[in-house]
Enzyme design. Structure first.
Site, PDB file in Angstrom:
ATOM      1  N   GLU A 105       2.035 -10.360   2.689  1.00 40.98           N
ATOM      2  CA  GLU A 105       2.796  -8.936   2.537  1.00 40.98           C
ATOM      3  C   GLU A 105       2.196  -8.175   3.766  1.00 40.98           C
ATOM      4  O   GLU A 105       2.921  -7.326   4.292  1.00 40.98           O
ATOM      5  CB  GLU A 105       1.942  -8.313   1.409  1.00 40.98           C
ATOM      6  CG  GLU A 105       2.292  -6.585   1.217  1.00 40.98           C
ATOM      7  CD  GLU A 105       1.607  -6.179  -0.157  1.00 40.98           C
ATOM      8  OE1 GLU A 105       1.481  -6.876  -1.029  1.00 40.98           O
ATOM      9  OE2 GLU A 105       1.342  -5.117  -0.193  1.00 40.98           O
ATOM     10  N   CYS A 150      -3.350  -5.475   0.560  1.00 40.59           N
ATOM     11  CA  CYS A 150      -3.287  -7.035   0.300  1.00 40.59           C
ATOM     12  C   CYS A 150      -2.454  -7.746   1.369  1.00 40.59           C
ATOM     13  O   CYS A 150      -1.764  -7.431   2.141  1.00 40.59           O
ATOM     14  CB  CYS A 150      -2.474  -6.833  -0.806  1.00 40.59           C
ATOM     15  SG  CYS A 150      -3.207  -6.410  -2.478  1.00 40.59           S
ATOM     16  N   ARG A 198       7.760  -5.130  -3.265  1.00 45.42           N
ATOM     17  CA  ARG A 198       7.181  -4.838  -2.134  1.00 45.42           C
ATOM     18  C   ARG A 198       8.498  -5.142  -1.013  1.00 45.42           C
ATOM     19  O   ARG A 198       8.233  -5.635   0.222  1.00 45.42           O
ATOM     20  CB  ARG A 198       6.157  -5.632  -1.744  1.00 45.42           C
ATOM     21  CG  ARG A 198       4.805  -5.679  -2.294  1.00 45.42           C
ATOM     22  CD  ARG A 198       4.410  -4.051  -2.326  1.00 45.42           C
ATOM     23  NE  ARG A 198       3.228  -4.035  -3.454  1.00 45.42           N
ATOM     24  CZ  ARG A 198       3.720  -3.122  -4.543  1.00 45.42           C
ATOM     25  NH1 ARG A 198       4.984  -2.953  -4.628  1.00 45.42           N
ATOM     26  NH2 ARG A 198       2.862  -3.135  -5.486  1.00 45.42           N
TER      27      ARG A 198
HETATM   28  C1  LIG Z   1      -6.927   0.656   2.176  1.00 47.50           C
HETATM   29  C2  LIG Z   1      -5.530   0.233   1.773  1.00 47.50           C
HETATM   30  C3  LIG Z   1      -5.036   0.124   0.777  1.00 47.50           C
HETATM   31  C4  LIG Z   1      -3.484  -0.118   0.177  1.00 47.50           C
HETATM   32  N1  LIG Z   1      -3.106  -0.271  -0.896  1.00 47.50           N
HETATM   33  C5  LIG Z   1      -1.751  -0.483  -1.278  1.00 47.50           C
HETATM   34  C6  LIG Z   1      -1.343  -0.641  -2.480  1.00 47.50           C
HETATM   35  O1  LIG Z   1      -2.051  -0.083  -3.520  1.00 47.50           O
HETATM   36  N2  LIG Z   1      -0.004  -0.773  -2.730  1.00 47.50           N
HETATM   37  C7  LIG Z   1       0.858  -1.071  -1.507  1.00 47.50           C
HETATM   38  O2  LIG Z   1       2.168  -1.205  -1.859  1.00 47.50           O
HETATM   39  N3  LIG Z   1       0.229  -1.171  -0.371  1.00 47.50           N
HETATM   40  C8  LIG Z   1      -0.999  -0.778  -0.156  1.00 47.50           C
HETATM   41  N4  LIG Z   1      -1.401  -0.988   1.228  1.00 47.50           N
HETATM   42  C9  LIG Z   1      -0.590  -1.181   2.169  1.00 47.50           C
HETATM   43  C10 LIG Z   1       0.118  -0.178   2.744  1.00 47.50           C
HETATM   44  O3  LIG Z   1      -0.515   1.324   2.525  1.00 47.50           O
HETATM   45  C11 LIG Z   1       1.696   0.029   2.637  1.00 47.50           C
HETATM   46  O4  LIG Z   1       2.322  -1.331   2.832  1.00 47.50           O
HETATM   47  C12 LIG Z   1       2.378   1.159   3.103  1.00 47.50           C
HETATM   48  O5  LIG Z   1       3.750   1.226   2.712  1.00 47.50           O
HETATM   49  C13 LIG Z   1       2.259   1.048   4.764  1.00 47.50           C
HETATM   50  O6  LIG Z   1       3.063   2.187   5.245  1.00 47.50           O
HETATM   51  P1  LIG Z   1       2.894   2.379   6.873  1.00 47.50           P
HETATM   52  O7  LIG Z   1       3.592   3.546   7.212  1.00 47.50           O
HETATM   53  O8  LIG Z   1       1.467   2.476   7.305  1.00 47.50           O
HETATM   54  O9  LIG Z   1       3.773   1.216   7.328  1.00 47.50           O
HETATM   55  P2  LIG Z   1       3.116   0.564   8.833  1.00 47.50           P
HETATM   56  O10 LIG Z   1       2.116  -0.492   8.379  1.00 47.50           O
HETATM   57  O11 LIG Z   1       2.910   1.325  10.065  1.00 47.50           O
HETATM   58  O12 LIG Z   1       4.329  -0.574   8.642  1.00 47.50           O
HETATM   59  C14 LIG Z   1       4.904  -1.462   7.957  1.00 47.50           C
HETATM   60  C15 LIG Z   1       6.108  -2.132   7.808  1.00 47.50           C
HETATM   61  O13 LIG Z   1       7.217  -1.054   7.796  1.00 47.50           O
HETATM   62  C16 LIG Z   1       7.898  -0.569   8.774  1.00 47.50           C
HETATM   63  N5  LIG Z   1       7.997   0.810   8.936  1.00 47.50           N
HETATM   64  C17 LIG Z   1       7.321   1.844   9.083  1.00 47.50           C
HETATM   65  N6  LIG Z   1       7.840   2.928   9.267  1.00 47.50           N
HETATM   66  C18 LIG Z   1       9.062   2.868   9.234  1.00 47.50           C
HETATM   67  C19 LIG Z   1      10.256   3.463   9.103  1.00 47.50           C
HETATM   68  N7  LIG Z   1      10.218   4.866   9.427  1.00 47.50           N
HETATM   69  N8  LIG Z   1      11.454   2.880   9.024  1.00 47.50           N
HETATM   70  C20 LIG Z   1      11.675   1.642   9.062  1.00 47.50           C
HETATM   71  N9  LIG Z   1      10.716   0.786   8.823  1.00 47.50           N
HETATM   72  C21 LIG Z   1       9.348   1.500   8.949  1.00 47.50           C
HETATM   73  C22 LIG Z   1       7.263  -1.371   9.958  1.00 47.50           C
HETATM   74  O14 LIG Z   1       8.002  -1.617  11.128  1.00 47.50           O
HETATM   75  C23 LIG Z   1       6.518  -2.446   9.406  1.00 47.50           C
HETATM   76  O15 LIG Z   1       7.294  -3.446   9.384  1.00 47.50           O
HETATM   77  C24 LIG Z   1      -2.772  -0.467   1.221  1.00 47.50           C
HETATM   78  C25 LIG Z   1      -3.270  -0.559   2.712  1.00 47.50           C
HETATM   79  C26 LIG Z   1      -4.640  -0.156   2.834  1.00 47.50           C
HETATM   80  C27 LIG Z   1      -5.064  -0.062   4.280  1.00 47.50           C
END
Ligand SMILES: Cc1cc2nc3c(=O)[nH]c(=O)nc-3n(C[C@H](O)[C@H](O)[C@H](O)COP(=O)(O)OP(=O)(O)OC[C@H]3O[C@@H](n4cnc5c(N)ncnc54)[C@H](O)[C@@H]3O)c2cc1C
Length: 318
Positions: free
Chosen positions: A303, A227, A179
């Site tokens: 996380e 998580c 992660r």
């Molecule tokens: C129902 C559910 C299930 C999930 N299951 C999993 C799973 O199985 N495995 C897993 O790993 N995660 C899981 N997650 C967590 C989430 O999906 C991941 O962490 C995902 O990578 C978040 O991406 P995001 O675009 O929504 O990032 P955000 O939540 O918008 O941001 C997360 C971080 O990334 C940074 N960020 C976003 N975009 C950029 C960019 N372009 N450049 C630099 N930094 C950036 C943000 O500033 C922040 O620090 C789950 C979440 C939910 C709600």
């Protein structure tokens, strides 16, 4: 509150929303607002914005799909960027004339991208089925699970540093850990993935299997950010152990604090009820962390990324 002057972006090719309710647009569906939500229309506008913000010490945060984000109820100061414009969502096949390389903009939706790939018989991202994310957020968090993580498919990543300068990381410069990545730049612009051609029917079957697993094991219908805690290293064994299992074994499933609850389906998912408070989820997290430290001597690390007015980054080290 940091004072943000419109002169930072008034003449740039950007769309701006004032006092934007970003908390309710995150997957937690709770939390406060951003002083300014800025959606650049070009990479040049974004680079210039970063340059100016650095000059006057204005914090810039980037939000992807908000699936790993908890925005404090008081919101955040400064500027929040989203890469919603089509300029940041492009998919380009045959990069440098190589069939096995595809470039995807950081603002693209991961689920849509992997389904597009699957329809064309392109394998590489299907292990991420069911992970809500933008491409940039997924790379930043090295999203993944039992079927694999996105870092396994990454060939190169382009970023903007805090001064708005471009930087491209090649595969041998990148490190993806649990992660996390070694990318320190604030903005990921695009990633190139290594892909293979596969029978679309076989690929679809695999995607269905992964989707069914996610549905069986996670409370996907509730408002959470996946998580809450990273799986910690157990000091007794030196092995990484499931945070969900530890929280479950401590009898904390169903624990409630205000509008937040430890999910009864997956103990590492914290859910917030409709119109709930982000602060409840943060405090419930602190309560669980203290109980696990007391019961097992294990310090859980978040996380979920927490944004508040005092904290420009919000990412805890693994
Ligand atoms: C129902 C559910 C299930 C999930 N299951 C999993 C799973 O199985 N495995 C897993 O790993 N995660 C899981 N997650 C967590 C989430 O999906 C991941 O962490 C995902 O990578 C978040 O991406 P995001 O675009 O929504 O990032 P955000 O939540 O918008 O941001 C997360 C971080 O990334 C940074 N960020 C976003 N975009 C950029 C960019 N372009 N450049 C630099 N930094 C950036 C943000 O500033 C922040 O620090 C789950 C979440 C939910 C709600």
């Amino acid at each position: 509150m940091t004072r943000v002057s419109r002169s930072l972006f008034g003449d740039l090719d950007v769309e701006v929303e004032l006092d934007a309710p970003i908390g309710v647009r995150s997957w937690f569906c709770a939390g406060g607002r951003a002083d300014f939500l800025v959606k650049p229309r070009t990479p040049d506008a974004l680079a210039e914005l970063l340059r100016r913000c650095r000059q006057v010490d204005t914090p810039v945060r980037i939000m992807g799909e908000g699936a790993n984000l908890l925005v404090d109820d008081d919101g955040v100061s400064g500027i929040v960027v989203r890469l919603d414009d089509p300029a940041f969502r492009r998919i380009e096949h045959n990069v440098d004339g190589q069939l096995e390389l595809v470039r995807v903009g950081a603002g693209a939706d991961l689920a849509r991208t992997l389904m597009d790939f699957a329809r064309g018989g392109i394998a590489g991202l299907e292990s991420l089925m069911g992970v809500p994310a933008s491409i940039g957020g997924a790379v930043r968090m090295n999203a993944g699970g039992v079927y694999g993580e996105i870092g396994n498919a990454v060939h190169a990543v382009a970023c903007l540093d805090a001064g708005g300068e471009n930087r491209v990381y090649t595969a041998d410069e990148l490190r993806f850990d649990y992660r996390s990545t070694n990318i320190v730049d604030p903005i990921i612009l695009w990633a190139v993935f290594r892909v293979t051609q596969e029978n679309p029917v076989t690929l679809r079957e695999r995607i269905k299997e992964i989707a069914a697993y996610k549905k069986r094991t996670q409370p996907l219908g509730e408002k959470s950010a996946g998580c809450m805690y990273r799986n910690p290293i157990d000091p007794a064994t030196g092995e990484r152990v499931s945070a969900g299992q530890i929280i479950d074994e401590a009898g904390l499933k169903g624990l409630r604090h205000g509008s937040a609850t430890v999910s009864t389906r997956h103990a590492n998912f914290f859910t917030v009820e409709r119109n709930g408070r982000a602060r409840d989820a943060i405090e419930l997290g602190d309560l669980v962390r203290a109980k696990i430290l007391d019961a097992r001597g294990i310090e859980l690390r978040r996380e979920v990324v927490v944004w508040d007015r005092s904290n420009p980054g919000g990412i805890e080290d693994a």
